[in-house]
Scaffold this motif. Structure first.
Motif, PDB file in Angstrom:
ATOM      1  N   SER A  24      31.322 -24.609  47.793  1.00  0.00           N
ATOM      2  CA  SER A  24      32.659 -24.673  48.383  1.00  0.00           C
ATOM      3  C   SER A  24      32.704 -24.094  49.790  1.00  0.00           C
ATOM      4  O   SER A  24      33.742 -24.167  50.455  1.00  0.00           O
ATOM      5  N   GLU A  25      31.600 -23.520  50.263  1.00  0.00           N
ATOM      6  CA  GLU A  25      31.552 -23.013  51.626  1.00  0.00           C
ATOM      7  C   GLU A  25      31.474 -24.163  52.618  1.00  0.00           C
ATOM      8  O   GLU A  25      31.041 -25.267  52.298  1.00  0.00           O
ATOM      9  N   GLY A  26      31.869 -23.891  53.865  1.00  0.00           N
ATOM     10  CA  GLY A  26      31.838 -24.918  54.892  1.00  0.00           C
ATOM     11  C   GLY A  26      30.517 -24.971  55.634  1.00  0.00           C
ATOM     12  O   GLY A  26      29.693 -24.051  55.561  1.00  0.00           O
ATOM     13  N   TRP A 133      38.017 -31.369  55.741  1.00  0.00           N
ATOM     14  CA  TRP A 133      37.193 -31.334  54.528  1.00  0.00           C
ATOM     15  C   TRP A 133      35.784 -30.944  54.944  1.00  0.00           C
ATOM     16  O   TRP A 133      35.010 -31.774  55.421  1.00  0.00           O
ATOM     17  N   LYS A 135      32.651 -29.000  53.281  1.00  0.00           N
ATOM     18  CA  LYS A 135      32.028 -28.392  52.103  1.00  0.00           C
ATOM     19  C   LYS A 135      30.535 -28.700  52.098  1.00  0.00           C
ATOM     20  O   LYS A 135      30.104 -29.769  52.529  1.00  0.00           O
ATOM     21  N   LYS A 136      29.768 -27.773  51.579  1.00  0.00           N
ATOM     22  CA  LYS A 136      28.329 -28.021  51.437  1.00  0.00           C
ATOM     23  C   LYS A 136      28.042 -29.004  50.306  1.00  0.00           C
ATOM     24  O   LYS A 136      27.008 -29.671  50.294  1.00  0.00           O
ATOM     25  N   VAL A 138      30.536 -31.563  47.439  1.00  0.00           N
ATOM     26  CA  VAL A 138      31.790 -31.910  46.769  1.00  0.00           C
ATOM     27  C   VAL A 138      31.457 -32.611  45.451  1.00  0.00           C
ATOM     28  O   VAL A 138      30.902 -33.709  45.446  1.00  0.00           O
ATOM     29  N   PHE A 185      37.809 -27.157  46.448  1.00  0.00           N
ATOM     30  CA  PHE A 185      37.034 -28.309  46.903  1.00  0.00           C
ATOM     31  C   PHE A 185      37.904 -29.398  47.523  1.00  0.00           C
ATOM     32  O   PHE A 185      37.385 -30.385  48.041  1.00  0.00           O
TER      33      PHE A 185
END
Length: 338
Positions: A24-26, A133, A135-136, A138, A185
């Motif tokens: 959930s990290e960017g 959006w 995210k590492k 999804v 997410f």
């Protein structure tokens, strides 16, 4: 035995929690989510007497009618859809385009930067990008796992023939009736706001948005924020409010986001009730295969702007699940009556 089971459960829980946090990290720092780009291109000169044009288009990351479906996609799909988008938009020559669901380097669309492709090949000098959006990984669609989106970097953008100034992005409220896991997410719903400098001392404000699609209560709350923003600008300068509103016209249903937004002072739609009723099928923007509803809009403040034509651009076909909407307009002179 009980101790072994408890230990196993602990490590399983720890593993799931760690995976959740990492996924959930960017990919970018927060200050990299919003950026203005000037491309090397010939800058179009503006004359006050010209008729201007604006397009809003949810391109659905150029995935056509496969948007959000758990299906196998091939790289060629995106090349073909980009080619159609370029050919169609080039023929229109809009002065400004508001885009939603643009991928800037996502696994689901083979890591292409769709904004750069459109801007450079369509010869737009300026763009304002907002990532909603990042995210590492999804985990959607949920099954099968092999079709999940993976790395995500996507959002909204404004392409312009005119310099971009005073750019800012407002993040709207997250879904109210969902869990924290879902929201961790989920995409952010944004309003991009920027001024396009038509000439020294002569600007037009563009608001490009993408409202909540699935939760009506959230969408209504977001609509109230959008209305207040529009009204804070509408008596000062020309304003275009464009995008994917995920809500049908207020004259068709009076209990959704468009009813809230269309109560704003000075606001008008490129496709008002009379225009829509003259040919309902020709103004539906979703879905592109069998259009059955209008959820994409170009709104404006009638005290500064006059619409002189509007149309849904069906030539894009099924490169997205949405069809683009075009409006041609003129800016009202100081001596015009309100």
């Amino acid at each position: 035995m009980a101790r072994i089971i408890i230990t196993l459960l602990f490590f399983v829980t720890l593993g799931i929690t760690s995976l959740f946090i990492v996924a959930s990290e960017g990919n970018l720092e927060k200050d990299q989510h919003f950026s203005t780009t000037q491309y090397d291109s010939k800058i179009k000169q503006f004359e006050r007497s010209d008729t201007l044009s604006v397009v809003t288009f949810n391109i659905g990351y150029l995935s056509g009618m496969t948007n959000n479906l758990a299906v196998e996609r091939v790289e060629e799909l995106y090349h073909q859809n980009l080619s159609v988008a370029l050919k169609t938009l080039e023929s229109i020559e809009a002065d400004m385009i508001g885009l939603q669901e643009v991928d800037f380097g996502s696994q689901r669309s083979f890591m292409y930067n769709q904004l750069d492709s459109l801007a450079l090949q369509l010869d737009y000098p300026y763009a304002y990008r907002s990532v909603n959006w990042d995210k590492k990984f999804v985990p959607f669609p949920y099954w099968p796992l092999g079709h999940q989106f993976g790395k995500m970097l996507s959002g909204q953008a404004i392409l312009s023939m005119f310099p971009v100034a005073n750019a800012q992005t407002i993040t709207l409220i997250k879904p109210i009736n969902t869990s924290f896991v879902y929201n961790a997410f989920y995409i952010d719903r944004l309003v991009q706001v920027c001024d396009l400098v038509l000439a020294p001392g002569d600007t037009i404000r563009v608001m490009n948005l993408h409202l909540e699609a699935f939760d009506k209560e959230t969408r209504l709350a977001q609509a109230e924020t959008v209305k207040q923003l529009f009204e804070s600008y509408s008596d000062q300068l020309p304003v275009l409010l464009i995008g994917d509103f995920n809500s049908q016209p207020e004259y068709l249903q009076a209990d959704d986001a468009m009813n809230v937004i269309m109560s704003a002072k000075y606001i008008r739609s490129a496709v008002d009730s009379l225009t829509y009723e003259s040919s309902p099928a020709s103004f539906n923007t979703f879905n592109s295969r069998e259009p059955y509803q209008m959820i994409d809009y170009i709104l404006y403040n009638e005290n500064f702007i006059t619409s002189v034509g509007q149309s849904v651009i069906s030539e894009t076909g099924e490169i997205s699940d949405h069809l683009p909407l075009l409006m041609k307009f003129v800016l009202r002179g100081e001596n015009d009556e309100n």
